[in-house]
Design an enzyme around this catalytic site. Structure first.
Site, PDB file in Angstrom:
ATOM      1  N   ASP A 131     -32.246  10.589  35.774  1.00 40.71           N
ATOM      2  CA  ASP A 131     -33.049   9.538  35.143  1.00 40.71           C
ATOM      3  C   ASP A 131     -33.018   8.306  36.029  1.00 40.71           C
ATOM      4  O   ASP A 131     -32.014   8.012  36.670  1.00 40.71           O
ATOM      5  CB  ASP A 131     -32.587   9.233  33.716  1.00 40.71           C
ATOM      6  CG  ASP A 131     -31.184   8.659  33.638  1.00 40.71           C
ATOM      7  OD1 ASP A 131     -31.052   7.422  33.618  1.00 40.71           O
ATOM      8  OD2 ASP A 131     -30.227   9.448  33.600  1.00 40.71           O
ATOM      9  N   GLU A 188     -28.561   1.274  22.782  1.00 42.05           N
ATOM     10  CA  GLU A 188     -27.221   0.950  23.271  1.00 42.05           C
ATOM     11  C   GLU A 188     -27.031  -0.553  23.155  1.00 42.05           C
ATOM     12  O   GLU A 188     -27.974  -1.299  22.899  1.00 42.05           O
ATOM     13  CB  GLU A 188     -27.055   1.408  24.718  1.00 42.05           C
ATOM     14  CG  GLU A 188     -28.128   0.871  25.660  1.00 42.05           C
ATOM     15  CD  GLU A 188     -28.019   1.444  27.069  1.00 42.05           C
ATOM     16  OE1 GLU A 188     -27.063   1.043  27.764  1.00 42.05           O
ATOM     17  OE2 GLU A 188     -28.872   2.263  27.463  1.00 42.05           O
TER      18      GLU A 188
END
Length: 207
Positions: free
Chosen positions: A6, A94
């Site tokens: 990613d 997050e």
């Protein structure tokens, strides 16, 4: 397991043909954050992943105190219509340095995630994915409510698998942030998919 990476603009300009030649079969790229930010490398990455023949996914870095609908629509408009070979859109939830979700608490964070995912699901008719770290998920997410969505779990370890979360098994696992991959000059996140390549491509097929 099938491997992938990613990326965001932090990796610079990626040569996706070399990433594919290095043996990776999928890639996620950052698309958006908040209600206005678009990753400067998103367009290049989004197109390049497809041209390289990889299964691709896009993620939105969520901000706790901004409108869920506005963030989701910004994400959807930036990515555009999903096609064959595209995974469900990813909600990256997050804390970051601001500990934004810790500040609003367990219940509000879970409600935020559910509302965001439901909006993506309705608009794309494709099951979205949740990205979160093991510690964050344990503290702030309701596994029993979110388990219908595939989990992309972040945990950096030399173990063969991340620590399991009750009733919510991982589908993707981000196991390192210091990988070295052909076509990328900077360190990059490394990931594994729980199944084989056939299962991965089925997951990215038009539904």
């Amino acid at each position: 397991m099938v491997t992938g990476i990613d990326v965001s603009h932090h990796q610079g300009r990626v040569d996706w043909s070399r990433v594919a030649a290095d043996g990776h079969r999928f890639a996620f790229c950052k698309a958006t954050q908040g209600v206005t930010f678009v990753d400067p490398e998103f367009e290049h990455n989004w197109k390049g992943i497809r041209y390289a023949g990889l299964v691709r996914g896009a993620y939105h870095y969520a901000t706790a105190r901004l409108s869920i609908v506005s963030q989701a629509q910004h994400f959807l408009c930036t990515v555009g219509e999903l096609g064959d070979g595209d995974l469900g859109l990813v909600l990256d939830i997050e804390d970051g340095k601001a500990r934004q979700f810790t500040r609003i608490g367990h219940h509000a964070t879970s409600v935020f995630a559910l509302a965001f995912l439901a909006h993506l699901h309705r608009e794309t008719d494709r099951t979205p994915i949740v990205y979160s770290g093991t510690s964050f998920a344990r503290r702030l997410l309701r596994f029993d409510l979110l388990r219908e969505y595939p989990l992309w779990q972040a945990q950096y370890t030399r173990k063969m698998a991340p620590d399991l979360l009750p009733v919510w098994p991982w589908t993707f696992w981000q196991h390192s942030a210091t990988g070295r991959v052909g076509g990328i000059t900077k360190p990059v996140d490394l990931n594994r998919f729980v199944g084989d390549e056939s299962a991965l491509r089925k997951m990215g097929a038009c539904q």
